[in-house]
Write an enzyme that holds these catalytic residues in place. Sequence first.
Site, PDB file in Angstrom:
ATOM      1  N   ASP A 143      41.800 -25.152   3.736  1.00  0.00           N
ATOM      2  CA  ASP A 143      40.575 -25.184   3.042  1.00  0.00           C
ATOM      3  C   ASP A 143      41.042 -24.506   1.806  1.00  0.00           C
ATOM      4  O   ASP A 143      41.852 -23.472   1.332  1.00  0.00           O
ATOM      5  CB  ASP A 143      39.540 -23.934   3.277  1.00  0.00           C
ATOM      6  CG  ASP A 143      38.376 -24.057   2.672  1.00  0.00           C
ATOM      7  OD1 ASP A 143      37.460 -24.720   2.813  1.00  0.00           O
ATOM      8  OD2 ASP A 143      38.293 -23.195   1.705  1.00  0.00           O
ATOM      9  N   ASN A 151      35.485 -25.289  -9.960  1.00  0.00           N
ATOM     10  CA  ASN A 151      34.623 -26.437 -10.294  1.00  0.00           C
ATOM     11  C   ASN A 151      33.646 -25.857 -11.501  1.00  0.00           C
ATOM     12  O   ASN A 151      33.230 -26.459 -12.314  1.00  0.00           O
ATOM     13  CB  ASN A 151      33.581 -26.760  -9.059  1.00  0.00           C
ATOM     14  CG  ASN A 151      34.092 -28.020  -8.264  1.00  0.00           C
ATOM     15  OD1 ASN A 151      34.813 -28.778  -9.126  1.00  0.00           O
ATOM     16  ND2 ASN A 151      33.658 -28.254  -7.248  1.00  0.00           N
ATOM     17  N   HIS A 156      33.550 -30.579 -12.616  1.00  0.00           N
ATOM     18  CA  HIS A 156      33.531 -31.335 -11.326  1.00  0.00           C
ATOM     19  C   HIS A 156      34.743 -32.489 -11.342  1.00  0.00           C
ATOM     20  O   HIS A 156      35.261 -32.679 -10.542  1.00  0.00           O
ATOM     21  CB  HIS A 156      32.321 -31.986 -10.956  1.00  0.00           C
ATOM     22  CG  HIS A 156      31.242 -30.936 -10.360  1.00  0.00           C
ATOM     23  ND1 HIS A 156      31.430 -30.564  -9.205  1.00  0.00           N
ATOM     24  CD2 HIS A 156      30.141 -30.369 -11.105  1.00  0.00           C
ATOM     25  CE1 HIS A 156      30.274 -29.584  -8.813  1.00  0.00           C
ATOM     26  NE2 HIS A 156      29.808 -29.668 -10.290  1.00  0.00           N
ATOM     27  N   ASP A 160      37.597 -32.801  -8.617  1.00  0.00           N
ATOM     28  CA  ASP A 160      37.878 -34.149  -7.910  1.00  0.00           C
ATOM     29  C   ASP A 160      39.351 -34.382  -8.098  1.00  0.00           C
ATOM     30  O   ASP A 160      40.157 -34.637  -7.002  1.00  0.00           O
ATOM     31  CB  ASP A 160      37.171 -35.443  -8.571  1.00  0.00           C
ATOM     32  CG  ASP A 160      35.624 -35.315  -8.255  1.00  0.00           C
ATOM     33  OD1 ASP A 160      35.360 -34.422  -7.212  1.00  0.00           O
ATOM     34  OD2 ASP A 160      35.005 -35.994  -8.847  1.00  0.00           O
ATOM     35  N   GLU A 186      35.992 -29.395   0.419  1.00  0.00           N
ATOM     36  CA  GLU A 186      37.433 -29.001   0.083  1.00  0.00           C
ATOM     37  C   GLU A 186      38.192 -28.720   1.360  1.00  0.00           C
ATOM     38  O   GLU A 186      39.227 -28.064   1.013  1.00  0.00           O
ATOM     39  CB  GLU A 186      37.319 -27.897  -0.970  1.00  0.00           C
ATOM     40  CG  GLU A 186      36.863 -26.568  -0.452  1.00  0.00           C
ATOM     41  CD  GLU A 186      35.258 -26.547  -0.569  1.00  0.00           C
ATOM     42  OE1 GLU A 186      35.092 -25.149  -0.407  1.00  0.00           O
ATOM     43  OE2 GLU A 186      34.711 -27.546  -0.813  1.00  0.00           O
TER      44      GLU A 186
END
Length: 265
Positions: A143, A151, A156, A160, A186
């Site tokens: 994780d 973010n 965002h 990504d 994630e």
Amino acid sequence: MLYLVVTGGAEGTGPIWIFIVSPVTYSIRGLKRGTSDIFIFLLAIMLGFYCADMFNIYEYKPAQFPYRIVFSFIIVALLTGFYEQSREKYSNKIIALSQRNERLATIDPLTELPNRRHAMHKLSEFKKEHAYKGIPFVLLLADVDNFKKINDKYGHNFGDEALIHLANIFKKNIPQNAVASRWGGEEFLIAIPNVSVTEGVNVADKIHDSLKKAAVSLRTNTVNLTISIGVVQSEENRSIDLDIKHADQQLYKAKEQGKNRTCSA
């Protein structure tokens, strides 16, 4: 067919049978091979008419009958060829669409890693090998640390890019027979067959080291990602869900101990 053309068949009707050749040939051989086969067949038929007349084997009446048969056959063959071309084009579109849908069903579009559905399918295969062949596998549940903050701070698009970067790190550092998948958000799951927990931890350490050396960059923003990883080995009499649950417990322990580390059981 050639025999019917040379001998005339029953009252000169033998050549009529040649018209079934083009649709049958195209359906069996396809467009390219079918076209070459029909061209050779046409030459043979023309030779057959010539031999029938030259050696007085059969006399067609009227004399124009062979020419009409040949020209009619050419027209039927062309129409059949155009139909086969359209059919193959449409069939190729269907196949391409089917392959695209299959890919969408099994691959995460952002990271291009297998998705959760495909990962569960592979885990089922690994579980069967464990049960029948005694080949265990190791699970690494990873994780991204503080991903929400990344973010929120960088946007965002950067998030990504971070996930794509992490996916590439996985691909470079896991064994060839391993499966790395995007488990959700994630979170990522890696399954490595026929290794011990120690070897699984070594793979996790390689991933940590690679993340230290390679930062995520997008425009003016640069961040070194860190991840927490839980490592467990599968047990023969334990379900896949329980294996994953144990890996999740180790991941939670890594988070509690300060993140950017690996915990194993």
